[in-house]
Design a protein around this motif. Structure first.
Motif, PDB file in Angstrom:
ATOM      1  N   GLY A  63       0.820  -1.215   0.000  1.00 31.17           N
ATOM      2  CA  GLY A  63       0.000   0.000   0.000  1.00 31.17           C
ATOM      3  C   GLY A  63       0.850   1.259   0.000  1.00 31.17           C
ATOM      4  O   GLY A  63       0.621   2.182  -0.792  1.00 31.17           O
ATOM      5  N   TYR A  64       1.855   1.280   0.866  1.00 28.35           N
ATOM      6  CA  TYR A  64       2.770   2.423   0.955  1.00 28.35           C
ATOM      7  C   TYR A  64       4.170   1.911   1.292  1.00 28.35           C
ATOM      8  O   TYR A  64       4.320   0.934   2.025  1.00 28.35           O
ATOM      9  CB  TYR A  64       2.354   3.405   2.054  1.00 28.35           C
ATOM     10  CG  TYR A  64       1.103   4.185   1.773  1.00 28.35           C
ATOM     11  CD1 TYR A  64       1.151   5.395   1.087  1.00 28.35           C
ATOM     12  CD2 TYR A  64      -0.146   3.705   2.199  1.00 28.35           C
ATOM     13  CE1 TYR A  64      -0.010   6.111   0.828  1.00 28.35           C
ATOM     14  CE2 TYR A  64      -1.306   4.414   1.944  1.00 28.35           C
ATOM     15  CZ  TYR A  64      -1.229   5.619   1.258  1.00 28.35           C
ATOM     16  OH  TYR A  64      -2.374   6.324   0.998  1.00 28.35           O
ATOM     17  N   VAL A  65       5.180   2.584   0.778  1.00 23.63           N
ATOM     18  CA  VAL A  65       6.559   2.382   1.210  1.00 23.63           C
ATOM     19  C   VAL A  65       7.219   3.747   1.297  1.00 23.63           C
ATOM     20  O   VAL A  65       7.324   4.461   0.301  1.00 23.63           O
ATOM     21  CB  VAL A  65       7.367   1.480   0.243  1.00 23.63           C
ATOM     22  CG1 VAL A  65       8.830   1.422   0.693  1.00 23.63           C
ATOM     23  CG2 VAL A  65       6.785   0.077   0.183  1.00 23.63           C
ATOM     24  N   ASP A  66       7.622   4.110   2.502  1.00 24.08           N
ATOM     25  CA  ASP A  66       8.303   5.391   2.717  1.00 24.08           C
ATOM     26  C   ASP A  66       9.792   5.210   2.977  1.00 24.08           C
ATOM     27  O   ASP A  66      10.597   6.078   2.647  1.00 24.08           O
ATOM     28  CB  ASP A  66       7.695   6.119   3.923  1.00 24.08           C
ATOM     29  CG  ASP A  66       6.214   6.377   3.777  1.00 24.08           C
ATOM     30  OD1 ASP A  66       5.816   6.846   2.702  1.00 24.08           O
ATOM     31  OD2 ASP A  66       5.455   6.103   4.724  1.00 24.08           O
ATOM     32  N   THR A  67      10.141   4.065   3.593  1.00 25.03           N
ATOM     33  CA  THR A  67      11.520   3.851   4.033  1.00 25.03           C
ATOM     34  C   THR A  67      11.911   2.393   3.858  1.00 25.03           C
ATOM     35  O   THR A  67      11.132   1.492   4.192  1.00 25.03           O
ATOM     36  CB  THR A  67      11.669   4.235   5.528  1.00 25.03           C
ATOM     37  OG1 THR A  67      11.327   5.611   5.704  1.00 25.03           O
ATOM     38  CG2 THR A  67      13.087   4.004   6.017  1.00 25.03           C
ATOM     39  N   VAL A  68      13.114   2.159   3.347  1.00 27.17           N
ATOM     40  CA  VAL A  68      13.713   0.821   3.370  1.00 27.17           C
ATOM     41  C   VAL A  68      14.772   0.859   4.459  1.00 27.17           C
ATOM     42  O   VAL A  68      15.736   1.615   4.379  1.00 27.17           O
ATOM     43  CB  VAL A  68      14.334   0.441   2.015  1.00 27.17           C
ATOM     44  CG1 VAL A  68      15.014  -0.924   2.122  1.00 27.17           C
ATOM     45  CG2 VAL A  68      13.273   0.424   0.917  1.00 27.17           C
ATOM     46  N   LEU A  69      14.565   0.056   5.494  1.00 28.61           N
ATOM     47  CA  LEU A  69      15.490   0.017   6.626  1.00 28.61           C
ATOM     48  C   LEU A  69      16.453  -1.143   6.438  1.00 28.61           C
ATOM     49  O   LEU A  69      16.055  -2.308   6.413  1.00 28.61           O
ATOM     50  CB  LEU A  69      14.711  -0.146   7.934  1.00 28.61           C
ATOM     51  CG  LEU A  69      15.551  -0.212   9.203  1.00 28.61           C
ATOM     52  CD1 LEU A  69      16.360   1.069   9.383  1.00 28.61           C
ATOM     53  CD2 LEU A  69      14.672  -0.467  10.414  1.00 28.61           C
ATOM     54  N   CYS A  70      17.739  -0.839   6.292  1.00 26.90           N
ATOM     55  CA  CYS A  70      18.739  -1.832   5.915  1.00 26.90           C
ATOM     56  C   CYS A  70      19.559  -2.291   7.116  1.00 26.90           C
ATOM     57  O   CYS A  70      20.190  -1.477   7.800  1.00 26.90           O
ATOM     58  CB  CYS A  70      19.680  -1.245   4.866  1.00 26.90           C
ATOM     59  SG  CYS A  70      18.830  -0.715   3.360  1.00 26.90           S
ATOM     60  N   MET A  71      19.574  -3.607   7.337  1.00 31.95           N
ATOM     61  CA  MET A  71      20.384  -4.221   8.375  1.00 31.95           C
ATOM     62  C   MET A  71      21.523  -4.998   7.715  1.00 31.95           C
ATOM     63  O   MET A  71      21.450  -5.354   6.535  1.00 31.95           O
ATOM     64  CB  MET A  71      19.526  -5.180   9.204  1.00 31.95           C
ATOM     65  CG  MET A  71      18.198  -4.604   9.694  1.00 31.95           C
ATOM     66  SD  MET A  71      18.396  -3.390  11.016  1.00 31.95           S
ATOM     67  CE  MET A  71      18.843  -4.471  12.368  1.00 31.95           C
ATOM     68  N   ASP A  72      22.563  -5.282   8.479  1.00 25.23           N
ATOM     69  CA  ASP A  72      23.630  -6.199   8.045  1.00 25.23           C
ATOM     70  C   ASP A  72      24.325  -5.778   6.753  1.00 25.23           C
ATOM     71  O   ASP A  72      24.737  -6.617   5.955  1.00 25.23           O
ATOM     72  CB  ASP A  72      23.079  -7.618   7.833  1.00 25.23           C
ATOM     73  CG  ASP A  72      22.253  -8.135   8.999  1.00 25.23           C
ATOM     74  OD1 ASP A  72      22.578  -7.780  10.138  1.00 25.23           O
ATOM     75  OD2 ASP A  72      21.300  -8.896   8.758  1.00 25.23           O
ATOM     76  N   GLY A  73      24.438  -4.494   6.495  1.00 29.80           N
ATOM     77  CA  GLY A  73      25.159  -4.054   5.306  1.00 29.80           C
ATOM     78  C   GLY A  73      24.432  -4.258   4.000  1.00 29.80           C
ATOM     79  O   GLY A  73      25.056  -4.437   2.947  1.00 29.80           O
ATOM     80  N   THR A  74      23.092  -4.210   4.031  1.00 25.26           N
ATOM     81  CA  THR A  74      22.301  -4.436   2.813  1.00 25.26           C
ATOM     82  C   THR A  74      21.909  -3.142   2.105  1.00 25.26           C
ATOM     83  O   THR A  74      20.975  -3.129   1.305  1.00 25.26           O
ATOM     84  CB  THR A  74      21.014  -5.228   3.152  1.00 25.26           C
ATOM     85  OG1 THR A  74      20.264  -4.498   4.151  1.00 25.26           O
ATOM     86  CG2 THR A  74      21.351  -6.614   3.685  1.00 25.26           C
ATOM     87  N   GLU A  75      22.642  -2.067   2.347  1.00 22.81           N
ATOM     88  CA  GLU A  75      22.249  -0.767   1.802  1.00 22.81           C
ATOM     89  C   GLU A  75      22.226  -0.721   0.272  1.00 22.81           C
ATOM     90  O   GLU A  75      21.398  -0.014  -0.307  1.00 22.81           O
ATOM     91  CB  GLU A  75      23.184   0.336   2.332  1.00 22.81           C
ATOM     92  CG  GLU A  75      23.014   0.650   3.804  1.00 22.81           C
ATOM     93  CD  GLU A  75      23.818  -0.265   4.710  1.00 22.81           C
ATOM     94  OE1 GLU A  75      23.819  -0.034   5.927  1.00 22.81           O
ATOM     95  OE2 GLU A  75      24.457  -1.222   4.194  1.00 22.81           O
ATOM     96  N   VAL A  76      23.136  -1.436  -0.372  1.00 23.51           N
ATOM     97  CA  VAL A  76      23.159  -1.399  -1.843  1.00 23.51           C
ATOM     98  C   VAL A  76      21.873  -2.020  -2.395  1.00 23.51           C
ATOM     99  O   VAL A  76      21.214  -1.445  -3.273  1.00 23.51           O
ATOM    100  CB  VAL A  76      24.396  -2.127  -2.402  1.00 23.51           C
ATOM    101  CG1 VAL A  76      24.385  -2.083  -3.927  1.00 23.51           C
ATOM    102  CG2 VAL A  76      25.673  -1.501  -1.869  1.00 23.51           C
ATOM    103  N   ILE A  77      21.507  -3.183  -1.866  1.00 22.59           N
ATOM    104  CA  ILE A  77      20.234  -3.793  -2.272  1.00 22.59           C
ATOM    105  C   ILE A  77      19.085  -2.874  -1.909  1.00 22.59           C
ATOM    106  O   ILE A  77      18.137  -2.693  -2.695  1.00 22.59           O
ATOM    107  CB  ILE A  77      20.044  -5.160  -1.590  1.00 22.59           C
ATOM    108  CG1 ILE A  77      21.139  -6.131  -2.016  1.00 22.59           C
ATOM    109  CG2 ILE A  77      18.675  -5.755  -1.937  1.00 22.59           C
ATOM    110  CD1 ILE A  77      21.087  -7.468  -1.278  1.00 22.59           C
ATOM    111  N   GLY A  78      19.144  -2.271  -0.726  1.00 21.99           N
ATOM    112  CA  GLY A  78      18.074  -1.382  -0.279  1.00 21.99           C
ATOM    113  C   GLY A  78      17.849  -0.213  -1.208  1.00 21.99           C
ATOM    114  O   GLY A  78      16.705   0.174  -1.478  1.00 21.99           O
ATOM    115  N   ALA A  79      18.934   0.353  -1.737  1.00 19.02           N
ATOM    116  CA  ALA A  79      18.808   1.480  -2.658  1.00 19.02           C
ATOM    117  C   ALA A  79      18.125   1.047  -3.955  1.00 19.02           C
ATOM    118  O   ALA A  79      17.234   1.738  -4.472  1.00 19.02           O
ATOM    119  CB  ALA A  79      20.184   2.070  -2.950  1.00 19.02           C
ATOM    120  N   PHE A  80      18.544  -0.104  -4.484  1.00 16.05           N
ATOM    121  CA  PHE A  80      17.899  -0.618  -5.696  1.00 16.05           C
ATOM    122  C   PHE A  80      16.435  -0.988  -5.431  1.00 16.05           C
ATOM    123  O   PHE A  80      15.575  -0.797  -6.290  1.00 16.05           O
ATOM    124  CB  PHE A  80      18.654  -1.834  -6.233  1.00 16.05           C
ATOM    125  CG  PHE A  80      19.909  -1.489  -6.988  1.00 16.05           C
ATOM    126  CD1 PHE A  80      19.846  -0.724  -8.150  1.00 16.05           C
ATOM    127  CD2 PHE A  80      21.145  -1.945  -6.557  1.00 16.05           C
ATOM    128  CE1 PHE A  80      20.999  -0.405  -8.862  1.00 16.05           C
ATOM    129  CE2 PHE A  80      22.301  -1.635  -7.261  1.00 16.05           C
ATOM    130  CZ  PHE A  80      22.226  -0.868  -8.413  1.00 16.05           C
TER     131      PHE A  80
END
Length: 213
Positions: A63-80
Protein backbone atom coordinates in the motif's frame (compact mmCIF):
# COMPACT_ATOMS: atom_id res chain seq x y z
CA UNK A 1 37.69 -22.81 5.49
CA UNK A 2 36.87 -21.18 2.16
CA UNK A 3 38.08 -24.30 0.32
CA UNK A 4 34.91 -26.06 1.50
CA UNK A 5 32.63 -23.41 0.06
CA UNK A 6 29.65 -24.67 -1.96
CA UNK A 7 27.71 -22.52 -4.41
CA UNK A 8 23.91 -22.67 -4.74
CA UNK A 9 22.19 -20.78 -7.55
CA UNK A 10 18.85 -19.04 -7.20
CA UNK A 11 15.83 -20.78 -8.72
CA UNK A 12 14.69 -17.38 -9.97
CA UNK A 13 17.89 -16.04 -11.50
CA UNK A 14 21.21 -17.54 -12.58
CA UNK A 15 22.79 -14.19 -11.74
CA UNK A 16 22.46 -14.90 -8.02
CA UNK A 17 24.43 -17.52 -6.11
CA UNK A 18 24.57 -18.24 -2.42
CA UNK A 19 27.87 -19.40 -0.95
CA UNK A 20 27.76 -21.83 1.98
CA UNK A 21 30.59 -23.24 4.09
CA UNK A 22 29.89 -26.40 6.13
CA UNK A 23 31.19 -26.57 9.69
CA UNK A 24 30.38 -25.53 13.26
CA UNK A 25 29.57 -21.85 13.68
CA UNK A 26 28.05 -19.63 16.35
CA UNK A 27 25.63 -16.77 15.81
CA UNK A 28 24.36 -14.48 18.57
CA UNK A 29 21.28 -16.67 18.97
CA UNK A 30 22.19 -20.20 17.82
CA UNK A 31 24.78 -22.63 16.49
CA UNK A 32 24.62 -23.56 12.79
CA UNK A 33 26.21 -26.18 10.54
CA UNK A 34 26.65 -23.88 7.53
CA UNK A 35 27.97 -20.36 7.32
CA UNK A 36 25.90 -18.56 4.69
CA UNK A 37 27.99 -16.00 2.79
CA UNK A 38 25.92 -13.35 1.00
CA UNK A 39 28.78 -10.89 0.48
CA UNK A 40 28.68 -10.86 -3.31
CA UNK A 41 24.89 -10.47 -3.48
CA UNK A 42 24.84 -7.41 -1.26
CA UNK A 43 28.08 -5.85 -2.55
CA UNK A 44 28.27 -6.36 -6.32
CA UNK A 45 26.11 -3.88 -8.19
CA UNK A 46 24.74 -6.33 -10.77
CA UNK A 47 23.81 -8.94 -8.16
CA UNK A 48 22.39 -6.39 -5.72
CA UNK A 49 20.19 -4.93 -8.46
CA UNK A 50 18.96 -8.40 -9.46
CA UNK A 51 18.24 -9.24 -5.82
CA UNK A 52 16.22 -6.05 -5.45
CA UNK A 53 14.15 -6.81 -8.55
CA UNK A 54 13.27 -10.29 -7.25
CA UNK A 55 12.43 -9.00 -3.77
CA UNK A 56 10.26 -6.23 -5.22
CA UNK A 57 8.35 -8.85 -7.20
CA UNK A 58 7.89 -10.95 -4.06
CA UNK A 59 6.57 -7.96 -2.12
CA UNK A 60 4.06 -7.28 -4.87
CA UNK A 61 2.53 -3.82 -4.56
CA UNK A 62 2.50 -2.69 -0.91
CA UNK A 63 0.00 0.00 0.00
CA UNK A 64 2.77 2.42 0.95
CA UNK A 65 6.56 2.38 1.21
CA UNK A 66 8.30 5.39 2.72
CA UNK A 67 11.52 3.85 4.03
CA UNK A 68 13.71 0.82 3.37
CA UNK A 69 15.49 0.02 6.63
CA UNK A 70 18.74 -1.83 5.92
CA UNK A 71 20.38 -4.22 8.38
CA UNK A 72 23.63 -6.20 8.04
CA UNK A 73 25.16 -4.05 5.31
CA UNK A 74 22.30 -4.44 2.81
CA UNK A 75 22.25 -0.77 1.80
CA UNK A 76 23.16 -1.40 -1.84
CA UNK A 77 20.23 -3.79 -2.27
CA UNK A 78 18.07 -1.38 -0.28
CA UNK A 79 18.81 1.48 -2.66
CA UNK A 80 17.90 -0.62 -5.70
CA UNK A 81 14.78 -1.90 -3.89
CA UNK A 82 13.66 1.66 -3.17
CA UNK A 83 14.17 2.45 -6.86
CA UNK A 84 12.03 -0.57 -7.81
CA UNK A 85 9.20 0.65 -5.58
CA UNK A 86 9.39 4.08 -7.18
CA UNK A 87 9.47 2.54 -10.67
CA UNK A 88 6.33 0.55 -9.83
CA UNK A 89 4.70 3.74 -8.54
CA UNK A 90 4.17 2.37 -5.03
CA UNK A 91 2.59 5.15 -2.98
CA UNK A 92 4.63 7.10 -0.44
CA UNK A 93 3.52 9.51 2.27
CA UNK A 94 6.84 11.39 1.99
CA UNK A 95 6.35 14.95 0.80
CA UNK A 96 9.16 14.58 -1.75
CA UNK A 97 7.56 11.32 -3.04
CA UNK A 98 10.83 9.41 -2.91
CA UNK A 99 11.87 6.58 -0.59
CA UNK A 100 14.33 6.88 2.28
CA UNK A 101 17.10 4.28 2.61
CA UNK A 102 18.51 4.24 6.13
CA UNK A 103 20.40 1.98 8.55
CA UNK A 104 19.98 2.03 12.32
CA UNK A 105 22.66 2.57 14.88
CA UNK A 106 23.02 -0.36 17.29
CA UNK A 107 23.57 -0.04 21.03
CA UNK A 108 25.86 -2.40 22.96
CA UNK A 109 22.88 -4.61 23.79
CA UNK A 110 21.84 -4.67 20.09
CA UNK A 111 18.98 -2.24 20.51
CA UNK A 112 18.06 -0.09 17.52
CA UNK A 113 18.81 3.63 17.83
CA UNK A 114 17.76 6.51 15.57
CA UNK A 115 19.16 9.97 16.21
CA UNK A 116 17.14 13.16 15.90
CA UNK A 117 18.24 13.65 12.29
CA UNK A 118 16.84 10.25 11.19
CA UNK A 119 13.82 9.75 13.48
CA UNK A 120 11.57 11.45 10.93
CA UNK A 121 12.43 8.68 8.45
CA UNK A 122 10.91 6.11 10.84
CA UNK A 123 8.16 7.71 12.93
CA UNK A 124 4.80 7.26 11.21
CA UNK A 125 6.52 5.89 8.10
CA UNK A 126 5.67 2.71 6.17
CA UNK A 127 8.80 0.56 6.34
CA UNK A 128 10.34 -2.40 4.53
CA UNK A 129 12.83 -4.16 6.83
CA UNK A 130 15.76 -5.68 4.92
CA UNK A 131 18.27 -8.19 6.34
CA UNK A 132 21.13 -10.36 5.06
CA UNK A 133 20.45 -13.65 6.88
CA UNK A 134 17.73 -14.85 9.23
CA UNK A 135 18.14 -18.07 11.17
CA UNK A 136 16.01 -17.89 14.33
CA UNK A 137 14.03 -14.70 13.70
CA UNK A 138 15.32 -13.15 16.94
CA UNK A 139 17.01 -10.23 15.18
CA UNK A 140 13.77 -9.52 13.33
CA UNK A 141 11.80 -9.63 16.58
CA UNK A 142 14.16 -7.14 18.20
CA UNK A 143 13.98 -4.94 15.10
CA UNK A 144 10.18 -4.99 15.14
CA UNK A 145 10.21 -4.02 18.81
CA UNK A 146 12.58 -1.15 18.02
CA UNK A 147 10.45 0.07 15.13
CA UNK A 148 7.34 -0.10 17.29
CA UNK A 149 9.13 2.05 19.89
CA UNK A 150 9.90 4.65 17.21
CA UNK A 151 6.34 4.43 15.84
CA UNK A 152 7.34 2.89 12.52
CA UNK A 153 4.79 0.92 10.46
CA UNK A 154 6.23 -2.34 9.08
CA UNK A 155 4.87 -3.16 5.62
CA UNK A 156 7.15 -6.13 4.91
CA UNK A 157 10.33 -8.01 5.75
CA UNK A 158 12.94 -9.12 3.22
CA UNK A 159 16.05 -11.26 3.67
CA UNK A 160 18.67 -12.64 1.30
CA UNK A 161 18.62 -15.96 3.19
CA UNK A 162 16.04 -17.04 5.74
CA UNK A 163 14.91 -20.24 7.40
CA UNK A 164 12.03 -18.34 9.00
CA UNK A 165 8.82 -17.84 6.99
CA UNK A 166 7.21 -15.21 9.23
CA UNK A 167 7.81 -13.28 12.44
CA UNK A 168 5.04 -11.82 14.57
CA UNK A 169 2.59 -12.45 11.75
CA UNK A 170 4.68 -10.63 9.13
CA UNK A 171 5.81 -12.79 6.19
CA UNK A 172 9.53 -12.90 5.45
CA UNK A 173 10.26 -12.62 1.72
CA UNK A 174 13.54 -14.43 1.07
CA UNK A 175 15.74 -14.90 -1.99
CA UNK A 176 16.98 -18.22 -0.57
CA UNK A 177 15.61 -20.44 2.20
CA UNK A 178 16.74 -23.51 4.11
CA UNK A 179 15.65 -25.81 1.29
CA UNK A 180 18.22 -24.18 -0.99
CA UNK A 181 21.06 -25.44 1.25
CA UNK A 182 20.53 -29.20 1.72
CA UNK A 183 21.19 -30.29 5.29
CA UNK A 184 21.20 -26.78 6.75
CA UNK A 185 20.43 -26.85 10.49
CA UNK A 186 20.38 -24.42 13.38
CA UNK A 187 20.46 -25.44 17.05
CA UNK A 188 19.86 -23.69 20.37
CA UNK A 189 23.24 -23.11 22.02
CA UNK A 190 22.41 -25.48 24.88
CA UNK A 191 21.38 -28.29 22.52
CA UNK A 192 24.10 -28.14 19.88
CA UNK A 193 25.15 -31.67 18.88
CA UNK A 194 28.58 -30.43 17.72
CA UNK A 195 29.30 -29.02 21.18
CA UNK A 196 28.05 -32.25 22.78
CA UNK A 197 30.54 -34.19 20.62
CA UNK A 198 33.38 -31.87 21.59
CA UNK A 199 33.74 -30.15 18.20
CA UNK A 200 35.12 -26.65 18.58
CA UNK A 201 33.39 -23.61 17.07
CA UNK A 202 35.25 -22.55 13.92
CA UNK A 203 34.01 -18.97 13.70
CA UNK A 204 31.58 -16.47 15.15
CA UNK A 205 29.27 -15.29 12.36
CA UNK A 206 26.57 -12.71 11.75
CA UNK A 207 25.00 -10.89 8.82
CA UNK A 208 28.23 -8.97 8.17
CA UNK A 209 30.54 -11.99 7.93
CA UNK A 210 32.66 -14.27 10.08
CA UNK A 211 35.60 -14.11 12.46
CA UNK A 212 37.66 -17.29 12.80
CA UNK A 213 38.49 -18.51 16.30
Amino acid sequence: MEERMVKFYSKESNKLALHAIPGHFATSNSHINFYIDVTSIRSRITEAEEAAKILAHKFGHPGYVDTVLCMDGTEVIGAFLAKEFEREHVSSTNQHKTVYVVSPEQSRDNQMIFRDNTKHMIAGKHIILLLATTTTGETIRKSLEGLQYYNGIVEGIGSIFSTVSSVNGVKVQALFDGNDVPGYQAFPKADCPFCAQGHKIEAVVNGFGYSKL
